[in-house]
Enzyme design. Structure first.
Site, PDB file in Angstrom:
ATOM      1  N   TYR A 176       1.982   9.607  -2.024  1.00  0.00           N
ATOM      2  CA  TYR A 176       1.424   9.953  -3.339  1.00  0.00           C
ATOM      3  C   TYR A 176       1.014  11.419  -3.411  1.00  0.00           C
ATOM      4  O   TYR A 176       0.415  11.845  -4.390  1.00  0.00           O
ATOM      5  CB  TYR A 176       0.214   9.068  -3.650  1.00  0.00           C
ATOM      6  CG  TYR A 176       0.548   7.630  -3.993  1.00  0.00           C
ATOM      7  CD1 TYR A 176       1.737   7.040  -3.585  1.00  0.00           C
ATOM      8  CD2 TYR A 176      -0.327   6.849  -4.727  1.00  0.00           C
ATOM      9  CE1 TYR A 176       2.043   5.728  -3.884  1.00  0.00           C
ATOM     10  CE2 TYR A 176      -0.030   5.530  -5.039  1.00  0.00           C
ATOM     11  CZ  TYR A 176       1.153   4.978  -4.599  1.00  0.00           C
ATOM     12  OH  TYR A 176       1.447   3.667  -4.910  1.00  0.00           O
ATOM     13  N   LYS A 221       1.965   0.897   9.534  1.00  0.00           N
ATOM     14  CA  LYS A 221       3.329   0.511   9.914  1.00  0.00           C
ATOM     15  C   LYS A 221       3.738   1.466  11.032  1.00  0.00           C
ATOM     16  O   LYS A 221       4.798   2.116  10.987  1.00  0.00           O
ATOM     17  CB  LYS A 221       4.235   0.625   8.669  1.00  0.00           C
ATOM     18  CG  LYS A 221       5.606   0.054   8.813  1.00  0.00           C
ATOM     19  CD  LYS A 221       5.691  -1.453   8.649  1.00  0.00           C
ATOM     20  CE  LYS A 221       7.067  -1.933   9.041  1.00  0.00           C
ATOM     21  NZ  LYS A 221       7.208  -3.378   9.115  1.00  0.00           N
ATOM     22  N   ASP A 238       3.042  -5.556   6.742  1.00  0.00           N
ATOM     23  CA  ASP A 238       3.785  -6.752   6.290  1.00  0.00           C
ATOM     24  C   ASP A 238       3.121  -8.021   6.816  1.00  0.00           C
ATOM     25  O   ASP A 238       2.990  -9.011   6.083  1.00  0.00           O
ATOM     26  CB  ASP A 238       5.278  -6.684   6.669  1.00  0.00           C
ATOM     27  CG  ASP A 238       5.547  -5.997   7.992  1.00  0.00           C
ATOM     28  OD1 ASP A 238       4.597  -5.468   8.594  1.00  0.00           O
ATOM     29  OD2 ASP A 238       6.706  -5.999   8.433  1.00  0.00           O
TER      30      ASP A 238
END
Ligand code: NAD
Length: 362
Positions: free
Chosen positions: A124, A191, A224
């Site tokens: 972002y 991640k 996830d």
């Protein structure tokens, strides 16, 4: 003396939900003087600019703002006003509590999670390169010369910067929040198995900072897996700290666990400034229909009052909201058993019912 607070109605359903929050905050009798400042569609009309300097100046002057959502046209070259606001004012932590409220149609009744999202960098950051432009092709050529992994010609590119500075301050904020609220556990979401350098840095920083808070349990979890665990057993989580993109997605997921976007409040916190706003967006299809749930903005007002030191009044506001939702009578369509329930009330009427409840509780 009254304290000045910047009120940004925003656009879409923003003016309706901020007006609802104003009705409830005023019913508490707290000495607030609202300074209305424009952003989004009304600002474009008046100043020919989506985020005028006058609005940023007002927030900097008053140090506290309550904001409605603002529309970001998708893929038309506009930067999100919301992202720009957070970056301009260096509101580095986005705090979104997700606590079950009795009377909503939520799947779980005992969720109490706080999402702490890094607000200034990651994908972002706005460092983007449009496909097929000369500068993008030049960048691709440089990357391909420097990296063993190749980027396809003609690609568009978004850069994901993660710095030690920004990671440190948001992670420290999450641990300090845990300490001040008597929370037991902070989980770092990442991640890092795939993005070894960026998410790896975030995780490494988390582990370093966690070592100075031995009284708080520190977990880390891959994003996830977290998504699945949240759907199966959200009770195991307490405070989550995440980089910007995962934080954006996971806070909506957590909102879904406690009754939907209509009830999810948020705060954007900086060193000296704070801006409070619902998690939801401007829901353009409902604009001007007096239909949407004002709870998320009203509860953002409660977070704002706590930040301003008005903790007792904030708790009365939260209690009034909880009572109205539990009774299930004066609530908007999304809190009724079916979406077409004819007894659903409008945004304003729900706010008025909460204001009435506040008067009874005072
Ligand atoms: P949205 O949150 O506006 O709406 C998603 C769905 O959630 C809507 O269809 C609506 O059914 C429901 N919903 C949202 N708020 C509700 C409420 N108060 N009561 C009941 N139901 C509600 O998300 P979107 O459609 O993806 O985005 C619309 C616009 O808002 C986009 O331009 C987006 O960029 C912008 N946006 C702004 C902010 C912000 O200002 N902070 C945040 C998210 C999205």
């Amino acid at each position: 003396m009254k304290q000045k607070v910047t009120l940004i109605p925003g656009d879409g359903i923003g003016p309706e939900v901020t007006e609802a929050a104003k009705i409830c905050v005023e019913a508490l009798g707290v000495g607030i003087e609202w300074e209305v400042a424009l952003a989004g569609a009304p600002a474009l009309k008046r100043y020919n600019c989506l985020l005028p300097k006058e609005t940023l100046d007002s927030i900097r002057r008053n140090k506290v703002a309550l904001k409605g959502p603002i529309t970001t046209p998708v893929g038309k070259g506009f930067r999100s006003i919301n992202v720009t606001l957070r970056q301009e004012l260096d509101l580095f932590a986005c705090v979104r509590p997700a606590r079950s409220i009795e009377g909503t149609k939520a799947r779980y009744s005992d969720v109490d999670i706080i999402v702490v999202r890094e607000n200034s960098e990651d994908l972002y950051a706005g460092v983007e390169f449009k496909d097929k432009e000369a500068s993008t092709e030049e960048l691709i050529a440089k990357i391909n010369a420097m990296s063993q992994k190749k980027v396809r010609e003609g690609s568009a590119i978004s850069i994901k910067p993660i710095s030690e500075f920004a990671s440190k301050r948001v992670i420290r904020y999450a641990f300090e929040l845990a300490k001040s609220q008597g929370r037991k556990k902070v989980s770092c979401v990442h991640k890092a198995n795939i993005m070894k350098y960026t998410d790896g840095l975030f995780l490494r920083t988390f582990k370093e900072i966690a070592s100075s808070y031995p009284e708080i349990e520190a977990w880390d979890i891959i994003v996830d897996n977290l998504s699945m665990q949240l759907a199966l057993n959200p009770k195991q989580f307490d405070i989550l700290v995440l980089p910007n993109l995962y934080g954006d997605i996971i806070s909506d997921l957590c909102a879904g666990l406690v009754g939907g976007l209509g009830v999810a409040a948020g705060a954007n916190i900086g060193d000296n400034l704070a801006l409070f706003e619902p998690v939801h967006g401007s829901a353009p299809k409902y604009t001007g229909k007096n239909k949407v749930n004002p709870t998320a903005t009203i509860l953002s007002g409660a977070l704002m009052l706590k930040h301003m030191g008005q903790v007792k009044k904030a708790k009365i506001l939260e209690e009034a909201v909880a009572k109205v939702i539990r009774q299930g009578k004066d609530v908007t369509y999304d809190l009724k058993p079916t979406r077409d329930d004819p007894t659903a009330v409008g945004t304003k009427e729900m706010a008025q019912a909460i204001a009435k409840k506040i008067k009874e509780l005072l």
